[in-house]
Design a protein around this motif. Structure first.
Motif, PDB file in Angstrom:
ATOM      1  N   ARG A  72       0.710  -1.071  -0.092  1.00  0.00           N
ATOM      2  CA  ARG A  72      -0.028  -0.120  -0.088  1.00  0.00           C
ATOM      3  C   ARG A  72       0.959   1.356  -0.030  1.00  0.00           C
ATOM      4  O   ARG A  72       2.009   1.207   0.136  1.00  0.00           O
ATOM      5  CB  ARG A  72      -0.981   0.089   1.217  1.00  0.00           C
ATOM      6  CG  ARG A  72      -1.967  -1.075   1.281  1.00  0.00           C
ATOM      7  CD  ARG A  72      -2.477  -0.947   2.659  1.00  0.00           C
ATOM      8  NE  ARG A  72      -1.543  -1.503   3.599  1.00  0.00           N
ATOM      9  CZ  ARG A  72      -1.651  -1.560   5.190  1.00  0.00           C
ATOM     10  NH1 ARG A  72      -2.678  -0.734   5.521  1.00  0.00           N
ATOM     11  NH2 ARG A  72      -0.592  -1.895   5.808  1.00  0.00           N
ATOM     12  N   GLU A  85      -4.567   0.832  -1.471  1.00  0.00           N
ATOM     13  CA  GLU A  85      -3.995  -0.295  -2.207  1.00  0.00           C
ATOM     14  C   GLU A  85      -4.031  -0.034  -3.706  1.00  0.00           C
ATOM     15  O   GLU A  85      -4.655   1.044  -4.291  1.00  0.00           O
ATOM     16  CB  GLU A  85      -4.803  -1.606  -1.733  1.00  0.00           C
ATOM     17  CG  GLU A  85      -4.887  -1.912  -0.351  1.00  0.00           C
ATOM     18  CD  GLU A  85      -5.890  -3.149  -0.116  1.00  0.00           C
ATOM     19  OE1 GLU A  85      -6.277  -3.593  -0.867  1.00  0.00           O
ATOM     20  OE2 GLU A  85      -5.968  -3.462   1.210  1.00  0.00           O
ATOM     21  N   ARG A  86      -3.510  -0.991  -4.431  1.00  0.00           N
ATOM     22  CA  ARG A  86      -3.595  -0.806  -6.025  1.00  0.00           C
ATOM     23  C   ARG A  86      -4.797  -0.484  -6.663  1.00  0.00           C
ATOM     24  O   ARG A  86      -5.023   0.187  -7.644  1.00  0.00           O
ATOM     25  CB  ARG A  86      -2.566  -1.930  -6.690  1.00  0.00           C
ATOM     26  CG  ARG A  86      -1.308  -2.197  -6.161  1.00  0.00           C
ATOM     27  CD  ARG A  86      -0.341  -2.926  -7.191  1.00  0.00           C
ATOM     28  NE  ARG A  86       0.994  -3.098  -6.398  1.00  0.00           N
ATOM     29  CZ  ARG A  86       1.722  -2.293  -7.031  1.00  0.00           C
ATOM     30  NH1 ARG A  86       1.343  -1.195  -7.827  1.00  0.00           N
ATOM     31  NH2 ARG A  86       3.004  -2.271  -6.550  1.00  0.00           N
ATOM     32  N   ASN A  87      -6.008  -1.139  -6.103  1.00  0.00           N
ATOM     33  CA  ASN A  87      -7.429  -1.067  -6.694  1.00  0.00           C
ATOM     34  C   ASN A  87      -8.082   0.152  -6.180  1.00  0.00           C
ATOM     35  O   ASN A  87      -9.403   0.116  -6.322  1.00  0.00           O
ATOM     36  CB  ASN A  87      -7.983  -2.252  -6.279  1.00  0.00           C
ATOM     37  CG  ASN A  87      -8.181  -2.708  -4.918  1.00  0.00           C
ATOM     38  OD1 ASN A  87      -7.714  -1.954  -4.106  1.00  0.00           O
ATOM     39  ND2 ASN A  87      -9.180  -3.575  -4.532  1.00  0.00           N
ATOM     40  N   LYS A  92      -4.785   2.714 -13.323  1.00  0.00           N
ATOM     41  CA  LYS A  92      -4.639   1.318 -13.395  1.00  0.00           C
ATOM     42  C   LYS A  92      -2.986   1.334 -13.599  1.00  0.00           C
ATOM     43  O   LYS A  92      -2.332   2.302 -14.350  1.00  0.00           O
ATOM     44  CB  LYS A  92      -5.052   0.803 -14.352  1.00  0.00           C
ATOM     45  CG  LYS A  92      -6.403   0.515 -14.434  1.00  0.00           C
ATOM     46  CD  LYS A  92      -7.295  -0.257 -15.479  1.00  0.00           C
ATOM     47  CE  LYS A  92      -8.816  -0.580 -15.072  1.00  0.00           C
ATOM     48  NZ  LYS A  92      -9.428  -1.231 -16.100  1.00  0.00           N
ATOM     49  N   ASP A  93      -2.309   0.249 -13.006  1.00  0.00           N
ATOM     50  CA  ASP A  93      -0.992   0.050 -13.184  1.00  0.00           C
ATOM     51  C   ASP A  93      -0.129   1.062 -12.698  1.00  0.00           C
ATOM     52  O   ASP A  93       1.229   1.438 -13.013  1.00  0.00           O
ATOM     53  CB  ASP A  93      -0.525  -0.286 -14.635  1.00  0.00           C
ATOM     54  CG  ASP A  93      -1.424  -1.470 -15.269  1.00  0.00           C
ATOM     55  OD1 ASP A  93      -1.536  -2.468 -14.412  1.00  0.00           O
ATOM     56  OD2 ASP A  93      -1.769  -1.302 -16.436  1.00  0.00           O
ATOM     57  N   GLU A 143       2.672   2.851 -10.492  1.00  0.00           N
ATOM     58  CA  GLU A 143       3.891   2.566  -9.811  1.00  0.00           C
ATOM     59  C   GLU A 143       4.256   3.050  -8.377  1.00  0.00           C
ATOM     60  O   GLU A 143       4.102   4.047  -8.230  1.00  0.00           O
ATOM     61  CB  GLU A 143       5.123   2.697 -10.554  1.00  0.00           C
ATOM     62  CG  GLU A 143       6.467   2.108 -10.152  1.00  0.00           C
ATOM     63  CD  GLU A 143       7.686   2.660 -11.007  1.00  0.00           C
ATOM     64  OE1 GLU A 143       8.743   2.409 -10.757  1.00  0.00           O
ATOM     65  OE2 GLU A 143       7.517   3.294 -12.024  1.00  0.00           O
ATOM     66  N   PHE A 144       4.329   1.734  -7.507  1.00  0.00           N
ATOM     67  CA  PHE A 144       4.413   2.581  -5.909  1.00  0.00           C
ATOM     68  C   PHE A 144       5.740   2.698  -5.748  1.00  0.00           C
ATOM     69  O   PHE A 144       6.888   1.950  -5.653  1.00  0.00           O
ATOM     70  CB  PHE A 144       4.057   1.317  -5.160  1.00  0.00           C
ATOM     71  CG  PHE A 144       2.376   1.062  -4.748  1.00  0.00           C
ATOM     72  CD1 PHE A 144       1.558   1.588  -5.878  1.00  0.00           C
ATOM     73  CD2 PHE A 144       1.777   0.338  -3.765  1.00  0.00           C
ATOM     74  CE1 PHE A 144       0.049   1.683  -5.573  1.00  0.00           C
ATOM     75  CE2 PHE A 144       0.586   0.268  -3.466  1.00  0.00           C
ATOM     76  CZ  PHE A 144      -0.153   0.712  -4.661  1.00  0.00           C
TER      77      PHE A 144
END
Length: 651
Positions: A513, A563-565, A571-572, A574-575
């Protein structure tokens, strides 16, 4: 419907059709020498194929595996004699009785009630009422007192005005005076609905009684039903535990300004709505009609929007602040379209009593039961005052073997009705005339038994009924078996669950996260400026003051652990820490300031307990099925299986 009934509905896939099965049919396989026929498998396969969502299980071999596992479980249940449990016998009997109601009804009376119901769901009544409370089983004295009170109140309301009297007499305990607003069919108990729809606008009804007491109704207006609306909304709620959170009224006004500036409603809903259920769909809600939304402000706003695409101004409800957009307007459906739904509603509410009475008459006619019953005079002569004190007994010279009434092939005697009178005396505390008492009890006794006799005969008379009962019978057995063998493991297998977790803990993780701020704007140039200010370390409130104005909102910030969603992230994404590039997302542009990246971590057993228990139960069931396969030998008839595959291939 509870969890058990859902399980039985979707997973009890065996139907034993006693009407078509014969010993000459081909056996597909046997479980411990008990045959399972080709016809049964084909029937079940075709019936349940749509319920099997996993495509890999739709092949015949895969489905046969499911089916043999099912039969193994049923075999184990019967060996354990779960079918003899009193709780199982009671529940099956209850289900059969409930199911039989749909097969035992008077079609003519039902049709009339359904037509009446359609008129009432097509219209709405605005009304207020006054209620004098009195219990259904109140004494004659209390009942008369309540009736006299409502008569006096009606006389006053006619002279002084209904609203004046209603507001004055309401105490919320013994007398209620309530403004009910608009309502349509099925929104009130049937007797109340009748009074409201049958009273003219401006009139006050005559007193009438429901289970709550005596009422009078003042009908203020009537109108055609407003039909159905489909809307989307953006909702902002207050977050009392977040001291940094923006006030919901300010935030909703900022969002509204972006709408007036031409930004897309659905995109803004996805980015900013606090309604987690509707936000991913652009704020869209399921269609609803009057009385279905537990918020008058929300409902009125929806029905006051005139044109498809209209957007409301921000408004407040008990749930938060909203902006609403109208997507659809639909009038009440045609009678033929909603007839099945109305039939179900009619059979579930007070109207069902009218249908029951018609059924009793029909069955008495079918079994040629006379309306006259000379024996009632004898029973009235032996009832005395002790009956109303709960101490009455049948006289010592009572001749219980005398025939009373015959229903089909079943003969009822004096003893049957005498026992019924003894058992029901505790329900008759208020003294009434003995003849009336006996007559009322006999009517209930006869109605109960004539329906029971028909229910008991249904399984042999109606193939469809027999199939459904058999399906439920096996499903109920399977549920009890699974509950005792697998599902209760959370209560008894704590050490095994802990061992399972330790062996598979890498499956149970909290995903990576970010602690981030997302800036969103319709204008890409604006975000370039925001990104520059963020890099300089300027506080969010300062940036908002600099970029936005009272008349124009160019940027909205979302601050969260994501979180990614997460709905705010592209979308996609980069963290990595720092200021991101500018992305196009949900009809706008966003730039993300990642303050920290929180790595993926293994959850503790307590954090992952629900998922661990579910996985452990699946593992335990797989091992248990291996044991059952060793315990009860399964023999497949390959020739019959090839026949099944050929037949299914033709479909």
């Amino acid at each position: 419907m509870n969890y058990k009934h859902l399980f039985i509905l979707f997973f009890s896939i065996s139907i034993f059709n006693s009407f078509s099965q014969t010993n000459n049919e081909k056996v597909l396989f046997s479980v411990d020498n008990e045959p399972v026929y080709v016809s049964e498998f084909l029937r079940v396969y075709n019936k349940n194929l749509d319920l099997v969502q996993d495509e890999s299980q739709k092949g015949v071999d895969e489905y046969l595996s499911l089916f043999t596992n099912y039969k193994l479980k049923l075999k184990e249940a019967t060996v354990l004699k779960l079918q003899d449990k009193p709780s199982y016998i009671r529940e099956l009997a209850t289900y059969k009785s409930q199911l039989a109601k749909s097969y035992m009804t008077d079609a003519k009376v039902t049709d009339e009630l359904v037509k009446e119901a359609y008129v009432r769901v097509s219209n709405e009544v605005k009304a207020a009422h006054i209620l004098v409370k009195v219990a259904e089983n109140a004494s004659p004295k209390d009942t008369l007192e309540a009736y006299n009170s409502i008569v006096k109140l009606r006389n006053r309301a006619v002279k002084e005005g209904f609203e004046t009297v209603r507001k004055e007499v309401h105490n919320g305990q013994t007398v209620y005076g309530e403004d009910l607003g608009y309502f349509g069919g099925f929104r009130m108990v049937y007797k109340f609905e009748n009074a409201a729809f049958n009273t003219k606008v401006g009139d006050i009804s005559q007193p009438f009684r429901t289970q709550f007491g005596y009422h009078i109704v003042n009908v203020q207006a009537k109108r055609a039903s407003r039909g159905e609306r489909t809307v989307a909304h953006i909702m902002v709620v207050e977050k009392p535990n977040d001291s940094l959170a923006e006030k919901p009224e300010s935030r909703i006004q900022d969002i509204y300004k972006k709408l007036t500036q031409g930004e897309d409603f659905e995109a803004l809903a996805k980015q900013f709505s606090d309604d987690g259920n509707s936000a991913p769909n652009g704020g869209k809600l399921a269609p609803f009609s009057s009385g279905q939304i537990n918020s008058p402000e929300f409902e009125d706003t929806a029905f006051n929007l005139e044109n498809i695409g209209d957007v409301s101004k921000p408004f407040k409800t008990a749930y938060g602040w909203h902006i609403m957009k109208l997507y659809g307007k639909k009038p009440v459906e045609s009678f033929e379209f909603i007839k099945p739904e109305l039939e179900q509603k009619v059979k579930r509410d007070e109207r069902s009593k009218l249908i029951d009475n018609a059924l009793y008459s029909s069955l008495k006619s079918k079994y040629k039961i006379s309306k006259e019953q000379p024996a009632l005079n004898y029973f009235a002569s032996i009832v005395n005052d002790t009956y109303f004190k709960g101490g009455w007994e049948l006289p010592k010279d009572f001749k219980g073997d005398k025939p009373l009434v015959k229903i089909g092939n079943k003969q009822f005697t004096y003893q049957d009705f005498g026992n019924y009178l003894v058992a029901n005396q505790r329900n008759t505390l208020n003294k009434i005339d003995a003849k009336i008492l006996v007559s009322n009890n006999y009517e209930t006794f006869l109605n109960t038994n004539v329906v029971q006799y028909q229910e008991d005969s249904l399984e042999g008379e109606n193939e469809d009924f027999a199939n459904i009962v058999s399906e439920y019978r096996d499903g109920l057995l399977l549920f009890d078996l699974m509950e005792n063998t697998i599902w209760n493991s959370a209560k008894t297998d704590s050490l095994q669950i802990e061992n399972y977790y330790n062996q598979h803990k890498n499956k149970y993780t909290t995903p990576e996260r970010i602690d981030a701020v997302v800036a969103s704007s319709k204008n890409q140039k604006t975000l370039k400026k925001v990104a520059k200010l963020l890099k300089q370390g300027m506080a969010l409130e300062q940036i908002k003051t600099l970029i936005n104005s009272n008349d124009k909102i160019d940027v909205i910030f979302t601050k969260d652990t994501m979180e990614r969603n997460h709905q705010a992230l592209p979308k996609d994404f980069e963290f990595k820490k720092g200021i991101s590039k500018i992305y196009s997302h949900n009809g706008a542009f966003v730039v993300v300031q990642v303050k920290d990246v929180l790595p993926e971590t293994i959850q503790t057993l307590e954090e992952a307990k629900g998922l661990v228990i579910s996985d452990y139960q699946t593992f335990k069931e797989e091992e248990w099925l291996k044991e059952l396969a060793n315990k009860y030998k399964i023999v497949i008839n390959q020739e019959a299986l090839n026949q099944v595959k050929a037949e299914i291939k033709k479909q």
